[in-house]
Design an enzyme around this catalytic site. Structure first.
Site, PDB file in Angstrom:
ATOM      1  N   GLY A   1       7.447 -14.414 -10.919  1.00 19.41           N
ATOM      2  CA  GLY A   1       6.311 -13.542 -10.650  1.00 19.41           C
ATOM      3  C   GLY A   1       6.708 -12.156 -10.191  1.00 19.41           C
ATOM      4  O   GLY A   1       6.143 -11.152 -10.646  1.00 19.41           O
TER       5      GLY A   1
ATOM      6  N   HIS B   1       6.444  11.066  11.401  1.00 20.17           N
ATOM      7  CA  HIS B   1       5.555  11.219  12.549  1.00 20.17           C
ATOM      8  C   HIS B   1       5.089   9.867  13.087  1.00 20.17           C
ATOM      9  O   HIS B   1       4.125   9.804  13.850  1.00 20.17           O
ATOM     10  CB  HIS B   1       4.360  12.093  12.168  1.00 20.17           C
ATOM     11  CG  HIS B   1       4.747  13.490  11.826  1.00 20.17           C
ATOM     12  ND1 HIS B   1       4.770  14.509  12.753  1.00 20.17           N
ATOM     13  CD2 HIS B   1       5.185  14.036  10.659  1.00 20.17           C
ATOM     14  CE1 HIS B   1       5.177  15.632  12.168  1.00 20.17           C
ATOM     15  NE2 HIS B   1       5.432  15.366  10.900  1.00 20.17           N
TER      16      HIS B   1
ATOM     17  N   GLU C   1      -6.243 -18.430  -4.355  1.00 20.47           N
ATOM     18  CA  GLU C   1      -6.860 -17.154  -4.016  1.00 20.47           C
ATOM     19  C   GLU C   1      -7.384 -16.446  -5.272  1.00 20.47           C
ATOM     20  O   GLU C   1      -8.483 -15.878  -5.276  1.00 20.47           O
ATOM     21  CB  GLU C   1      -5.848 -16.235  -3.312  1.00 20.47           C
ATOM     22  CG  GLU C   1      -5.287 -16.785  -2.021  1.00 20.47           C
ATOM     23  CD  GLU C   1      -3.939 -17.457  -2.221  1.00 20.47           C
ATOM     24  OE1 GLU C   1      -3.099 -17.362  -1.321  1.00 20.47           O
ATOM     25  OE2 GLU C   1      -3.737 -18.080  -3.296  1.00 20.47           O
TER      26      GLU C   1
ATOM     27  N   LYS D   1       0.590 -23.289   1.806  1.00 20.76           N
ATOM     28  CA  LYS D   1      -0.467 -23.513   0.817  1.00 20.76           C
ATOM     29  C   LYS D   1      -0.972 -24.950   0.881  1.00 20.76           C
ATOM     30  O   LYS D   1      -2.171 -25.212   0.821  1.00 20.76           O
ATOM     31  CB  LYS D   1       0.060 -23.219  -0.590  1.00 20.76           C
ATOM     32  CG  LYS D   1       0.270 -21.753  -0.898  1.00 20.76           C
ATOM     33  CD  LYS D   1       0.721 -21.602  -2.342  1.00 20.76           C
ATOM     34  CE  LYS D   1       0.886 -20.151  -2.734  1.00 20.76           C
ATOM     35  NZ  LYS D   1       1.307 -20.013  -4.142  1.00 20.76           N
TER      36      LYS D   1
END
Length: 556
Positions: free
Chosen positions: A273, A390, A217, A520
């Protein structure tokens, strides 16, 4: 070592749970006037109140006994000492070294068994980052045409994006507003297209964050960004002034057009990561807020690291948070956990923590590869208050699911407008009180009768069950003076270590992520089939094959 559920300490907790599961927080507070004080920790500039949890002093004692039994203290030391506790990848886990602000060495063992102190390399890389950040901020580093850099776009995904995005938004008051900073992660072309829309390529710098420089990506976005840049500037040598690489793969960054000598920053395989914010991955943040503020964040992380490593377990914030999570996940069968920051700047904090927690502890096998016989990571979610009140707080208060919550608030606002902050914090405190104590049928009935009497009408007693709140919904509250770089660093490290504590209790590896790989690998096969000129022979299941065929027809 036996599985954790076979330990006498675990079985003692099961027995204790069966004896106390019906206890209500109303009664626990009524019978123990000192409960709030006893169950509050004050350290590192944070106040952690866990008194509104469904625990007693005995619960905490039993949880701590479990932590002692699995040698949590020893596991903490092994991590800080650089032992290869990431067993499946045979790596040390040393994100703590990245923010080590002391003069103490930190040693890592290589494949040949030789140990070396990593601190000189860490400090050198940090200084290189700081030098580059200053050159961008003061205009010394200019684009190919000589224009000053005004736009920073980080291209990365997962740990190469989530931490930086979260911290940039959290520390926006400290950012140079003359620089725009965007984070592009999704391979959906819309993400990149919207980020670069209306930007001047000659004033734009791309930071490509990928440890191996092979993340599909990230590379797809980087190539498209390069094409956009060259579409205007034309000269391929312009890439060297407009692209920076955060990677360990010098060869691939050079092939892309990035100059390894001046625009590539390194990090190490012992940095996961999702723990990489204090590494070179933090470069866009450092450019935005400046090296000094970035180092203030490291100071906060280090302070929490020291607290975690040295403080006794019973007064240890990450330990208490981690053990409370185990208590709810494994004994109350709580499937999710909400993190609710009452500060708009922390709007991405729950999303960031999703990766820290669910990628770390979303595991179904133990360290020795055996199936776990207990629950591990919950689904973590959340949204800033008061927006969430809300939307989903109705479920928290009156739904059928038990959702433990963490509330995070501050004494001061970065934007003090009238009494806005008082109203914000009043809501935080009120929500924790309402969740814990609720409202009984008797209280609702009395309120409806009094209201009707004042208005001269009959009370609507049919509303009693609808307006009754069971309460007994657990929450933990974390308070600090103000959201600044140090405080953000402390919060990040607090939750990182909480996740580690739970991984040790469950006997799992919190530092690998094999679960993301299968999708992947399959995606590469499917991509070839989607792009094949001739109709491919499909060997997938019936559903997947039909969807591929549908896409090919409609795509053409």
């Amino acid at each position: 070592m036996p599985q954790v559920t076979q330990l006498p300490e675990w079985q003692a907790l099961q027995k204790h749970h069966s004896e106390t599961v019906s206890d209500h927080l109303r009664d626990l507070f009524e019978h123990d006037p000192g409960r709030a004080e006893a169950m509050t920790l004050d350290a590192c500039g944070l106040l952690l109140d866990y008194s509104k949890n469904r625990v007693t002093a005995e619960t905490v004692r039993l949880l701590l006994a479990l932590a002692e039994r699995v040698d949590l203290r020893g596991a903490i030391e092994r991590m800080f000492r650089g032992e290869k506790i990431n067993t499946t990848e045979r790596r040390a886990v040393l994100h703590t070294a990245l923010r080590n602000r002391s003069d103490d060495p930190v040693y890592v063992e290589d494949e040949d068994g030789n140990k070396s102190n990593v601190m000189p390399a860490i400090r050198a890389e940090l200084e290189e980052m700081a030098d580059f950040a200053r050159r961008i901020r003061d205009g010394q580093w200019r684009g190919h045409t000589g224009k000053r850099i005004r736009h920073i776009i980080n291209i990365g995904i997962g740990g190469s994006e989530l931490g930086g995005l979260m911290a940039y938004e959290a520390l926006k008051p400290f950012a140079d507003r003359k620089l725009s900073v965007e984070f592009v992660s999704n391979v959906d072309g819309t993400h990149l297209a919207e980020a670069i829309r209306d930007l001047d390529p000659a004033a734009t710098l791309f930071i490509v964050a990928s440890k191996t420089f092979t993340t599909e990506e990230t590379l797809a976005n980087a190539r498209s960004a390069r094409a956009w840049l060259l579409g205007t500037l034309g000269d391929r040598s312009a890439v060297k002034r407009h692209f920076v690489g955060l990677s360990t793969n010098e060869e691939r960054t050079r092939e892309f057009g990035i100059d390894p000598a001046t625009a590539t920053f390194e990090f190490w395989d012992w940095v996961g990561g999702r723990y990489s914010l204090p590494s070179a991955i933090g470069l866009p943040l450092m450019i935005a807020i400046g090296p000094e503020n970035f180092c203030r964040m490291l100071d906060g992380m280090y302070e929490m690291d020291c607290h975690f490593r040295r403080e006794p377990l019973k007064r240890n914030m990450p330990v208490i948070l981690g053990l409370l999570g185990v208590w709810y996940i494994d004994f109350f069968d709580a499937g999710s956990h909400a993190v609710l920051p009452y500060d708009q700047y922390l709007k991405h904090f729950p999303t960031y923590l999703q990766q820290v927690e669910m990628e770390s502890n979303g595991k179904s096998v133990t360290l020795d590869g055996q199936p776990v016989g207990w629950k591990t990571a919950p689904i973590l979610w959340g949204q800033p208050g008061t927006n969430g009140q809300h939307s989903f707080y109705q479920l928290l208060h009156q739904g059928t699911r038990l959702v433990p919550c963490d509330f995070i608030g501050f004494a001061h606002s970065r934007n003090p407008l009238g009494d806005h902050h008082d109203k914000l914090m009043a809501n935080l405190f009120a929500q924790t009180e309402a969740l814990a104590f609720g409202r009984t049928e008797e209280e609702v009935r009395a309120e409806l009768e009094a209201e009707a009497a004042r208005e001269g009408r009959q009370p609507r007693l049919d509303l009693v069950p609808h307006k009754t709140f069971e309460g007994n919904r657990p929450s933990t509250t974390i308070l600090a003076e103000i959201l600044d770089p140090e405080t953000l660093g402390k919060l990040v490290a607090l939750y990182e270590h909480k996740v580690f504590v739970q991984g040790v209790i469950w006997g799992i590896n919190s530092f690998d992520q094999w679960g993301v790989q299968l999708g992947k690998d399959l995606a590469k096969e499917v991509l070839a089939e989607l792009q094949a000129e001739e109709e491919p022979e499909l060997e997938h299941d019936g559903s997947t094959s039909r969807m591929i065929q549908w896409y090919r027809r409609h795509k053409d």
